[in-house]
Each structure stands twice: as structure tokens, then as C-alpha cells.
Design an enzyme around this catalytic site. Structure first.
Site, PDB file in Angstrom:
ATOM      1  N   ILE A 155       5.404   8.333   7.206  1.00 62.30           N
ATOM      2  CA  ILE A 155       6.028   7.135   6.643  1.00 62.30           C
ATOM      3  C   ILE A 155       5.022   6.342   5.816  1.00 62.30           C
ATOM      4  CG2 ILE A 155       5.502   5.618   8.618  1.00 62.30           C
ATOM      5  CD1 ILE A 155       8.375   4.471   8.254  1.00 62.30           C
ATOM      6  N   THR A 156       5.499   5.747   4.740  1.00 62.83           N
ATOM      7  CA  THR A 156       4.681   4.826   3.969  1.00 62.83           C
ATOM      8  C   THR A 156       5.574   3.723   3.411  1.00 62.83           C
ATOM      9  OG1 THR A 156       2.885   4.655   2.355  1.00 62.83           O
ATOM     10  CG2 THR A 156       4.809   5.928   1.690  1.00 62.83           C
ATOM     11  N   HIS A 165       6.372   1.184  -0.045  1.00 60.68           N
ATOM     12  CA  HIS A 165       6.224   0.861  -1.462  1.00 60.68           C
ATOM     13  C   HIS A 165       6.778  -0.536  -1.699  1.00 60.68           C
ATOM     14  CE1 HIS A 165       5.188   4.975  -2.147  1.00 60.68           C
ATOM     15  NE2 HIS A 165       6.384   5.427  -1.819  1.00 60.68           N
ATOM     16  N   LEU A 223       1.651   9.692  -6.187  1.00 63.86           N
ATOM     17  CA  LEU A 223       0.673   8.829  -5.536  1.00 63.86           C
ATOM     18  C   LEU A 223       1.080   7.371  -5.656  1.00 63.86           C
ATOM     19  CD1 LEU A 223      -1.624   7.121  -7.514  1.00 63.86           C
ATOM     20  CD2 LEU A 223      -1.724   9.445  -8.418  1.00 63.86           C
ATOM     21  N   SER A 224       0.516   6.565  -4.763  1.00 70.31           N
ATOM     22  CA  SER A 224       0.662   5.108  -4.859  1.00 70.31           C
ATOM     23  C   SER A 224      -0.707   4.472  -4.706  1.00 70.31           C
ATOM     24  CB  SER A 224       1.619   4.574  -3.795  1.00 70.31           C
ATOM     25  OG  SER A 224       1.169   4.897  -2.490  1.00 70.31           O
ATOM     26  N   CYS A 253       1.372   6.548   7.153  1.00 64.31           N
ATOM     27  CA  CYS A 253       1.197   8.000   7.043  1.00 64.31           C
ATOM     28  C   CYS A 253       1.002   8.660   8.404  1.00 64.31           C
ATOM     29  CB  CYS A 253       0.049   8.325   6.094  1.00 64.31           C
ATOM     30  SG  CYS A 253       0.324   7.689   4.423  1.00 64.31           S
TER      31      CYS A 253
END
Length: 248
Positions: free
Chosen positions: A97-98, A100, A179-180, A196
Site C-alpha cells: 500500500i502507498t 498519493h 514512481l512517486s 509499502c
């Protein structure tokens, strides 16, 4: 968006037949503005599904409204609160998990790896190097970390904190997702997850590291470094970077 040998989801493809070297068209950069995550996700998959051998590779620069994304094999238990008020979207990239949100640069890399003669690991390395070089342009030292995919602060009070994340999907030899990079964000949503999949992992942005960087400038720098690593320095120098950041 984490990436590692187990965080890259791919579909098997046949090895390309050997042939004479063919010039690879330069990457096209598209600024998609502030866009809901689901819109970008659907567009990436549609672009990849419609690709032909002649489709030019693209990099999309996007900023998303607040959203959590969970990788294909991700564990929902890494979202630590029952109702955060932030939507959760399950996606087909690798990793866990991330988050944004506004103030974060998201770059999606829609590349034909076979045409570029790139392995997945080589592509990941080129992406990581581009992020490290971008941060170095703002006097921020960053590193990779074995066993914990992403880019991390190299030293100081926030040593080991995560500042950028990666995650890819490979389908029919072509990549999407990407990517972020955290520039200037509200970091509180990261406290509601194990970023993550790593419990207690600190997440920072460039502002946390006392760098008052302009989002547009960082995005242009990142684009130049990505293109330099993919197509060469001369291609990066010739690429227009008319990106405009908006908070609308």
C-alpha cells in the site's frame, strides 16, 4: 508504489528474436495535470492494451487527489484505520500500500522494454538513478536500501526515511505504473498505513528536509533525468519541459 523482484507484476513474454539494431523513438512526455487516480489507471491500461510495435513510449507526469493504492498481492491489513476518508483503490502493480496526494510528483513510464532491450531490473535501476540524481540537484543525498524498495534519505535526522516509491506492471514486454516523489505534501495520511508494507517506516518530503523546492522545477528535473537515463543526455537536453503545476 514499491518495487522489488517480488513487487514487479509481469506476464510472460517470448524472448525477442535477434535483429539488427533499430533506432528507438525518443520518449514523449505528457503532463496530465491534476487527475483522479482511477482516470490515470484506466488510461495506462488502455494505452498498453492498444500498443503496437510502432507505438512511441511515453512518460506521464500527474498529480493525484488523496488516494491509497494497494498492489495486486497487497495485504489490506496495512491500512491501519477503518475509515480514513481517503479512497482505497486496488491495482495491478506489484508492492503493498502507498499514498498519493497533492504536492507529490507521480511519473508513469509507458515503455516497450523489448524494443529498448531493457530487463526489468535495468529499468528499475534507471528509474532509481533518476530519482537519486534529481534529489542531488537540490543537495539532498539519497540511497537505495536492500530489502526495502524505494529511495531513502542518506543521512541526518531523517536518515532512512522514505522519500520516493516505485512500482511497475509489465504486460507483453511493456511497462506501466512508475514512481512517486514527495515534494511538499501533507504527510499525515502516511501515518494511517504501513508504507509499502513496512510498519513504522518514516515517510518524508523535500520540504521536511528543509528544501523549499518548486513542484514544477522538480518535475522538470525529474523528467530530464529520466529521459537522460533512457535516451541519453542529448535527448534530455532537447526535450520540452513545459510542465505547469496547478492546485485547482
Amino acid at each position: 508504489m514499491s518495487v522489488s523482484p517480488v513487487a514487479i507484476v509481469s506476464t510472460p513474454v517470448a524472448a525477442p528474436e535477434s535483429s539488427a539494431a533499430v533506432a528507438v523513438p525518443p520518449v514523449v512526455v505528457r503532463w496530465r495535470g491534476v487527475e483522479p487516480y482511477e482516470t490515470s489507471f484506466d488510461a495506462m491500461r488502455a494505452f498498453t492494451d492498444a500498443r503496437t510495435a510502432d507505438t512511441v513510449d511515453e512518460i506521464w507526469i500527474v498529480e493525484h487527489p488523496p488516494v491509497y493504492t494497494l498492489g495486486q498481492a497487497g495485504d489490506p491489513a496495512h491500512l491501519l484505520v477503518g475509515d480514513s476518508g481517503i479512497p482505497l483503490v486496488k491495482v495491478d502493480r506489484g508492492g503493498q500500500i502507498t499514498y498519493h496526494g497533492p504536492g507529490q510528483i507521480v511519473a508513469y513510464l509507458l515503455l516497450d522494454l523489448r524494443r529498448r532491450k531493457l530487463t526489468v531490473r535495468t529499468l528499475v535501476t534507471k528509474i532509481e538513478e533518476a530519482v537519486i540524481e534529481t534529489l542531488a540537484a537540490y543537495n539532498l543525498a539519497s540511497v537505495r536500501k536492500a530489502g526495502a524498495p524505494g529511495i531513502y534519505v542518506a543521512s541526518g535526522v531523517h536518515e532512512g526515511a522514505k522519500i520516493a516509491a516505485l512500482g511497475l506492471k509489465i504486460r507483453n514486454g511493456c511497462s506501466y505504473h512508475g514512481l512517486s516523489l514527495n515534494v511538499k505534501m501533507d504527510l499525515r495520511p502516511f501515518l494511517a498505513i504501513n508504507p509499502c508494507g513496512y510498519a513504522g517506516l518514516e515517510t518524508v518530503d523535500m520540504a521536511s528536509l528543509e528544501v523549499a523546492a518548486d513542484w514544477n522545477d522538480v518535475a522538470r528535473t525529474l523528467v530530464r533525468r529520466l529521459i537522460a537515463n533512457l535516451d541519453g543526455e542529448s535527448a534530455a537536453a532537447d526535450t520540452p519541459h513545459a510542465l505547469e503545476h496547478s492546485n485547482d
